[in-house]
Scaffold this motif. Sequence first.
Motif, PDB file in Angstrom:
ATOM      1  N   GLN A  63      41.760  33.301  38.896  1.00 40.13           N
ATOM      2  CA  GLN A  63      42.780  32.555  39.610  1.00 40.13           C
ATOM      3  C   GLN A  63      44.176  32.739  39.005  1.00 40.13           C
ATOM      4  O   GLN A  63      45.146  32.901  39.744  1.00 40.13           O
ATOM      5  CB  GLN A  63      42.416  31.063  39.593  1.00 40.13           C
ATOM      6  N   HIS A  81      37.132  32.170  42.590  1.00 36.77           N
ATOM      7  CA  HIS A  81      38.528  32.215  43.027  1.00 36.77           C
ATOM      8  C   HIS A  81      38.659  31.356  44.275  1.00 36.77           C
ATOM      9  O   HIS A  81      37.742  31.304  45.099  1.00 36.77           O
ATOM     10  CB  HIS A  81      38.971  33.649  43.316  1.00 36.77           C
ATOM     11  N   SER A  82      39.807  30.692  44.432  1.00 34.58           N
ATOM     12  CA  SER A  82      39.987  29.810  45.587  1.00 34.58           C
ATOM     13  C   SER A  82      40.355  30.546  46.868  1.00 34.58           C
ATOM     14  O   SER A  82      40.228  29.990  47.958  1.00 34.58           O
ATOM     15  CB  SER A  82      41.052  28.752  45.282  1.00 34.58           C
TER      16      SER A  82
END
Length: 166
Positions: A63, A81-82
């Motif tokens: 991230q 990861h977003s």
Amino acid sequence: MRIAVVKNFIPFQKDCIEELARKLVNKISQFGHQTEIIHIPFDWTDSKALIDHVKSIRLLHLQCFFDQIIALEIPACFVDHSSKTWWLMNTSSFFQELEKKNLKPRMIDKVIHFGARSIADVSAIYTPSIKDREFIQRHWKKDCEILSHPLSEHKCWDKVIEKLIC
């Protein structure tokens, strides 16, 4: 945007996805984004190594380095990861290879379970084949779109990049 193209890395083995990853990074760069290929080391020589690597991949957080991840393979796609897009090239064949290596079904189920946990934070899922889409629907209860990779250097890359970048 800073975008990582994430793929597996098995030392001393050639794979066809490397060429696709390089072309993808090149094309994304032409759209004005910073891109890198992230090679995730992976060992599937035995069930303990397989599960250890899948767990460690899930703990890898990118991230702070990248705005988006585009994952090309299992288990590299399990990275945290977003803003993550899966364009999985090897879904059904990956699990067929695990079966050929005589891994216990319980171990294969664990990998599927890690995928189910990881898929919750995926923005979009693409795959090049109906067979892979059916696998994803059956095991992870998610729909995905068929997105073939362009065979030539110039053909259809704009459409592919448009879909992959969130």
